[in-house]
Design a protein around this motif. Structure first.
Motif, PDB file in Angstrom:
ATOM      1  N   ALA A 222      -2.301  23.316 -10.798  1.00 30.75           N
ATOM      2  CA  ALA A 222      -0.879  22.940 -10.798  1.00 30.75           C
ATOM      3  C   ALA A 222      -0.470  22.318  -9.465  1.00 30.75           C
ATOM      4  O   ALA A 222       0.579  22.633  -8.900  1.00 30.75           O
ATOM      5  CB  ALA A 222      -0.001  24.155 -11.113  1.00 30.75           C
ATOM      6  N   VAL A 223      -1.312  21.418  -8.950  1.00 30.08           N
ATOM      7  CA  VAL A 223      -1.019  20.705  -7.708  1.00 30.08           C
ATOM      8  C   VAL A 223      -0.475  19.321  -8.083  1.00 30.08           C
ATOM      9  O   VAL A 223      -1.209  18.499  -8.650  1.00 30.08           O
ATOM     10  CB  VAL A 223      -2.279  20.557  -6.834  1.00 30.08           C
ATOM     11  N   PRO A 224       0.788  19.029  -7.764  1.00 26.41           N
ATOM     12  CA  PRO A 224       1.396  17.758  -8.189  1.00 26.41           C
ATOM     13  C   PRO A 224       1.062  16.599  -7.250  1.00 26.41           C
ATOM     14  O   PRO A 224       1.908  16.081  -6.537  1.00 26.41           O
ATOM     15  CB  PRO A 224       2.896  18.075  -8.174  1.00 26.41           C
ATOM     16  N   THR A 225      -0.198  16.181  -7.263  1.00 21.10           N
ATOM     17  CA  THR A 225      -0.594  15.010  -6.484  1.00 21.10           C
ATOM     18  C   THR A 225       0.000  13.755  -7.121  1.00 21.10           C
ATOM     19  O   THR A 225       0.599  13.803  -8.201  1.00 21.10           O
ATOM     20  CB  THR A 225      -2.117  14.880  -6.438  1.00 21.10           C
ATOM     21  N   TRP A 226      -0.216  12.613  -6.471  1.00 24.33           N
ATOM     22  CA  TRP A 226       0.321  11.362  -7.012  1.00 24.33           C
ATOM     23  C   TRP A 226      -0.322  11.048  -8.356  1.00 24.33           C
ATOM     24  O   TRP A 226       0.363  10.618  -9.290  1.00 24.33           O
ATOM     25  CB  TRP A 226       0.081  10.223  -6.026  1.00 24.33           C
ATOM     26  N   VAL A 227      -1.619  11.258  -8.489  1.00 23.30           N
ATOM     27  CA  VAL A 227      -2.293  10.998  -9.761  1.00 23.30           C
ATOM     28  C   VAL A 227      -1.792  11.960 -10.834  1.00 23.30           C
ATOM     29  O   VAL A 227      -1.597  11.567 -11.994  1.00 23.30           O
ATOM     30  CB  VAL A 227      -3.819  11.115  -9.597  1.00 23.30           C
ATOM     31  N   ALA A 228      -1.562  13.221 -10.467  1.00 21.09           N
ATOM     32  CA  ALA A 228      -1.053  14.191 -11.434  1.00 21.09           C
ATOM     33  C   ALA A 228       0.339  13.797 -11.929  1.00 21.09           C
ATOM     34  O   ALA A 228       0.672  13.990 -13.104  1.00 21.09           O
ATOM     35  CB  ALA A 228      -1.013  15.577 -10.810  1.00 21.09           C
ATOM     36  N   ARG A 229       1.152  13.238 -11.047  1.00 19.11           N
ATOM     37  CA  ARG A 229       2.495  12.825 -11.446  1.00 19.11           C
ATOM     38  C   ARG A 229       2.480  11.506 -12.203  1.00 19.11           C
ATOM     39  O   ARG A 229       3.247  11.305 -13.152  1.00 19.11           O
ATOM     40  CB  ARG A 229       3.375  12.675 -10.198  1.00 19.11           C
ATOM     41  N   ASN A 230       1.613  10.605 -11.784  1.00 15.98           N
ATOM     42  CA  ASN A 230       1.607   9.244 -12.315  1.00 15.98           C
ATOM     43  C   ASN A 230       0.735   9.102 -13.553  1.00 15.98           C
ATOM     44  O   ASN A 230       0.968   8.225 -14.389  1.00 15.98           O
ATOM     45  CB  ASN A 230       1.118   8.288 -11.219  1.00 15.98           C
ATOM     46  N   GLY A 231      -0.288   9.966 -13.660  1.00 11.87           N
ATOM     47  CA  GLY A 231      -1.237   9.875 -14.762  1.00 11.87           C
ATOM     48  C   GLY A 231      -2.425   9.013 -14.393  1.00 11.87           C
ATOM     49  O   GLY A 231      -2.276   7.998 -13.697  1.00 11.87           O
ATOM     50  N   PRO A 232      -3.634   9.392 -14.851  1.00 17.32           N
ATOM     51  CA  PRO A 232      -4.835   8.638 -14.471  1.00 17.32           C
ATOM     52  C   PRO A 232      -4.819   7.182 -14.910  1.00 17.32           C
ATOM     53  O   PRO A 232      -5.226   6.299 -14.153  1.00 17.32           O
ATOM     54  CB  PRO A 232      -5.965   9.413 -15.160  1.00 17.32           C
ATOM     55  N   LEU A 233      -4.368   6.889 -16.138  1.00 20.63           N
ATOM     56  CA  LEU A 233      -4.413   5.509 -16.629  1.00 20.63           C
ATOM     57  C   LEU A 233      -3.486   4.609 -15.829  1.00 20.63           C
ATOM     58  O   LEU A 233      -3.867   3.493 -15.425  1.00 20.63           O
ATOM     59  CB  LEU A 233      -4.047   5.469 -18.113  1.00 20.63           C
ATOM     60  N   ALA A 234      -2.270   5.078 -15.582  1.00 22.96           N
ATOM     61  CA  ALA A 234      -1.331   4.274 -14.795  1.00 22.96           C
ATOM     62  C   ALA A 234      -1.834   4.103 -13.368  1.00 22.96           C
ATOM     63  O   ALA A 234      -1.692   3.027 -12.769  1.00 22.96           O
ATOM     64  CB  ALA A 234       0.047   4.935 -14.794  1.00 22.96           C
ATOM     65  N   THR A 235      -2.451   5.139 -12.820  1.00 23.34           N
ATOM     66  CA  THR A 235      -2.977   5.055 -11.463  1.00 23.34           C
ATOM     67  C   THR A 235      -4.126   4.067 -11.373  1.00 23.34           C
ATOM     68  O   THR A 235      -4.230   3.307 -10.408  1.00 23.34           O
ATOM     69  CB  THR A 235      -3.450   6.439 -10.990  1.00 23.34           C
ATOM     70  N   GLU A 236      -4.986   4.061 -12.384  1.00 25.81           N
ATOM     71  CA  GLU A 236      -6.092   3.093 -12.403  1.00 25.81           C
ATOM     72  C   GLU A 236      -5.573   1.661 -12.462  1.00 25.81           C
ATOM     73  O   GLU A 236      -6.150   0.750 -11.851  1.00 25.81           O
ATOM     74  CB  GLU A 236      -7.019   3.391 -13.576  1.00 25.81           C
ATOM     75  N   ARG A 237      -4.475   1.449 -13.188  1.00 26.43           N
ATOM     76  CA  ARG A 237      -3.880   0.101 -13.213  1.00 26.43           C
ATOM     77  C   ARG A 237      -3.348  -0.281 -11.836  1.00 26.43           C
ATOM     78  O   ARG A 237      -3.536  -1.416 -11.382  1.00 26.43           O
ATOM     79  CB  ARG A 237      -2.765   0.045 -14.261  1.00 26.43           C
ATOM     80  N   TRP A 238      -2.680   0.671 -11.170  1.00 27.78           N
ATOM     81  CA  TRP A 238      -2.220   0.414  -9.802  1.00 27.78           C
ATOM     82  C   TRP A 238      -3.401   0.100  -8.894  1.00 27.78           C
ATOM     83  O   TRP A 238      -3.319  -0.781  -8.032  1.00 27.78           O
ATOM     84  CB  TRP A 238      -1.464   1.632  -9.271  1.00 27.78           C
TER      85      TRP A 238
END
Length: 256
Positions: A222-238
């Motif tokens: 339950a660590v709210p990192t940027w990837v946890a908040r943004n989601g892996p797919l959206a982060t990969e697009r970024w």
């Protein structure tokens, strides 16, 4: 003295080997020497190759640089592990600080801090600029790991903080220091700016990839990192559309 007691130097070696193994493997001090530290030292090698240093100063500066790099890296890894003990326990991840306990972790932190700073008191030139960068480095290490800020759990600000203290600030600090030590070599501000931008972009990509790889563990903890908040797919697009092109542009500027 009983016949089974061994007071020879060999008796102390297993403890020393265990400590080195703990620092190198458990605390992950092997990682900076794979790609970060060698790059930081290239500016020293370059200045030495062009004759800007006396040979004896080159060796002294190399030893001092290795010491401060190890101290800062060790303090960063120890701070992260100490602050992550509960989260790592929830995720089932190993944690070096949990093996130490609070008292030994504090002693080790002081030792790392001394290792990081003593070279600046004895060998490396401490200018107002390098002093400011060192203060920012230690402040970001603390702000990233510890409450009340704990930037690691605040989304993209944690990405920025990691990219700065793990890549951009050390690269600029090292290069500024070797410029200051060199004979008749003025500091090049555009070069430092391009170096910092490139290393910052590289650092953003690096910590983003790390969070992507560690996403399942962060979810369990339950660590709210940027990837946890943004989601892996959206982060990969970024990563593909923004961070990697930004890094390539920064590197091109550095080369130019």
């Amino acid at each position: 003295m009983g016949p089974s007691e061994d007071t020879s130097p060999r008796a102390a070696r297993p403890g020393a080997r265990s400590l080195l193994r703990f620092l190198w493997k458990d605390l992950r001090l092997e990682k900076p020497w794979r790609y970060k530290a060698p790059f930081l030292l290239t500016a020293l090698y370059f200045q030495a190759a062009r004759g800007a240093f006396d040979p004896s100063l080159t060796l002294t500066a190399l030893g001092a640089s290795i010491g401060t790099i190890a101290g800062i890296a060790g303090l960063a890894y120890l701070s992260n592990d100490f602050a992550d003990q509960d989260a790592d326990a929830r995720a089932g991840k190993p944690n070096a600080a949990r093996k130490l306990g609070a008292r030994r972790a504090a002693i080790l932190a002081v030792a790392f801090l001394a290792l990081a700073l003593v070279p600046w008191a004895l060998v490396l030139p401490l200018t107002p600029e390098s002093g400011l960068l060192l203060v920012l480095e230690f402040a970001l290490i603390a702000a990233y790991a510890f409450p009340p800020l704990r930037l690691k759990e605040r989304g993209f600000p944690g990405i920025v903080a990691d990219a700065l203290y793990a890549h951009a600030l050390p690269a600029v600090l090292a290069t500024m220091t070797y410029f200051a030590m060199a004979r008749n070599v003025p500091i090049d501000s555009p070069f430092l700016l391009s170096l910092g931008l490139w290393q910052f972009a590289l650092g953003v990509r690096n910590i983003t990839l790390h969070q992507l790889l560690d996403h399942e563990n962060d979810q369990r903890a339950a660590v709210p990192t940027w990837v946890a908040r943004n989601g892996p797919l959206a982060t990969e697009r970024w990563l593909r559309r923004v961070f990697v092109p930004l890094e390539l542009c920064g590197f091109a500027g550095f080369l130019w």
